[in-house]
Design an enzyme around this catalytic site. Structure first.
Site, mmCIF file in Angstrom:
data_model
loop_
_atom_site.group_PDB
_atom_site.id
_atom_site.type_symbol
_atom_site.label_atom_id
_atom_site.label_comp_id
_atom_site.label_asym_id
_atom_site.label_seq_id
_atom_site.Cartn_x
_atom_site.Cartn_y
_atom_site.Cartn_z
ATOM 1 N N THR A 127 0.841 -1.199 0.000
ATOM 2 C CA THR A 127 0.000 0.000 0.000
ATOM 3 C C THR A 127 0.873 1.244 0.000
ATOM 4 O O THR A 127 2.098 1.159 -0.013
ATOM 5 C CB THR A 127 -0.967 -0.045 1.204
ATOM 6 O OG1 THR A 127 -1.919 1.010 1.089
ATOM 7 C CG2 THR A 127 -0.245 0.098 2.536
ATOM 8 N N ASN A 128 0.226 2.415 -0.035
ATOM 9 C CA ASN A 128 0.918 3.695 0.036
ATOM 10 C C ASN A 128 0.610 4.347 1.367
ATOM 11 O O ASN A 128 -0.448 4.090 1.942
ATOM 12 C CB ASN A 128 0.412 4.626 -1.067
ATOM 13 C CG ASN A 128 1.067 4.359 -2.404
ATOM 14 O OD1 ASN A 128 2.087 3.682 -2.485
ATOM 15 N ND2 ASN A 128 0.483 4.884 -3.451
ATOM 16 N N ARG A 129 1.482 5.237 1.812
ATOM 17 C CA ARG A 129 1.216 5.970 3.048
ATOM 18 C C ARG A 129 0.292 7.134 2.747
ATOM 19 O O ARG A 129 0.722 8.142 2.202
ATOM 20 C CB ARG A 129 2.517 6.495 3.630
ATOM 21 C CG ARG A 129 3.289 5.422 4.337
ATOM 22 C CD ARG A 129 4.433 6.047 5.090
ATOM 23 N NE ARG A 129 5.076 5.061 5.947
ATOM 24 C CZ ARG A 129 6.366 5.041 6.202
ATOM 25 N NH1 ARG A 129 7.152 5.953 5.659
ATOM 26 N NH2 ARG A 129 6.865 4.128 7.013
ATOM 27 N N SER A 130 -0.976 6.969 3.050
ATOM 28 C CA SER A 130 -1.933 8.056 2.882
ATOM 29 C C SER A 130 -3.031 7.872 3.909
ATOM 30 O O SER A 130 -3.646 6.810 3.973
ATOM 31 C CB SER A 130 -2.527 8.033 1.470
ATOM 32 O OG SER A 130 -3.662 8.876 1.404
ATOM 33 N N ALA A 178 -3.617 8.387 -3.314
ATOM 34 C CA ALA A 178 -2.247 7.899 -3.482
ATOM 35 C C ALA A 178 -2.373 6.507 -4.105
ATOM 36 O O ALA A 178 -2.421 5.491 -3.409
ATOM 37 C CB ALA A 178 -1.535 7.845 -2.141
#
Ligand code: CTP
Ligand code: CA
Length: 224
Positions: free
Chosen positions: A33-36, A100
């Site tokens: 995943t992305n950091r958002s 993101a």
């Protein structure tokens, strides 16, 4: 209460917002995943609604509550987000792409939980590129007016303006990832055909309200 005091500059408009991260499965129990946190996108959805727009929020996994009066569609992967956005894009006047989106998914995701083996060999993951949702929406013949985002860690001006041109969007919002990620404040710089327009550092909801005003003043009038 404060929301109702805002001028309804987007009454009669439909706004589509993507927000949060996407989550790409490796196997049934693991993801990339992305950091958002989704905070910026949700604040923008709220500000658009305050401005009188009908708002559809397509959201990756977040821990946030749906803003009042906003229709939320939950998705997990970038490909699911792409499907939901393309379905909504035809009826939207504005698309604000804040998500993101993971740039890749795992092409060889396993349908069973991956197990460690006796010799300690890690699994070999193969990455495949995800569709560029914003670029695709920006190319639709009678698609919405598009606003992109770029969270960069350095050379913000160069990267953001290059991205705006590459994606073919009239407005792109740049910010420094290290200043805004998971924070309550953010510093937006708006990039359009006239150049760069910095906003002050603000709580995300206030920054979102200023962005919505900037969108309203730039939005082309529909021929009657
Ligand atoms: N975006 C999108 N779909 C993708 C990737 C990005 O819609 N598959 C959108 C984001 O929501 C954002 C904008 O495109 O509005 C820029 O995203 P960013 O990740 O900064 O740009 P990329 O084109 O993916 O370039 P890179 O990550 O290599 O800098
Ligand atoms: Ca990216």
């Amino acid at each position: 209460i404060i929301g109702f005091a805002q001028p309804k500059v987007l009454a009669g408009k439909t706004a589509l917002v993507s927000a949060g991260p996407t989550s790409e499965p490796i196997d049934p129990v693991r993801v990339i995943t992305n950091r958002s946190s989704g905070k910026t996108g949700y604040a923008i959805a709220r500000a658009l609604r305050e401005a009188g727009a009908q708002v559809v929020l397509v959201s990756g996994p977040t821990a946030l509550e749906t803003p009042y009066g906003v229709t939320r569609i939950n998705v997990e992967s970038a490909r699911e987000m792409h499907g939901a956005i393309m379905q909504q894009a035809a009826t939207a006047d504005i698309f604000v792409s804040v998500a993101a989106v993971a740039d890749w998914h795992i092409a060889n995701a396993s349908s069973n939980k991956l197990k460690k083996n006796a010799v300690g060999e890690p699994p070999e993951l193969q990455f495949a590129q995800n569709p560029d949702i914003l670029a695709e929406v920006a190319q639709l013949a009678s698609g919405p007016w598009c606003v992109g985002f770029a969270a960069e860690t350095e050379n913000l001006h160069e990267h953001a303006e290059a991205k705006r041109r590459r994606k073919g969007v009239p407005l792109l919002v740049g910010n420094l990832a290290q200043h805004s990620m998971n924070a309550d404040d953010t510093t937006f710089i708006l990039f359009d055909d006239d150049g760069a327009h910095p906003l002050p550092a603000l709580p995300k909801l206030q920054a979102a309200r200023q962005l919505v005003q900037a969108i309203a003043t730039r939005l082309p009038r529909k021929p009657i």
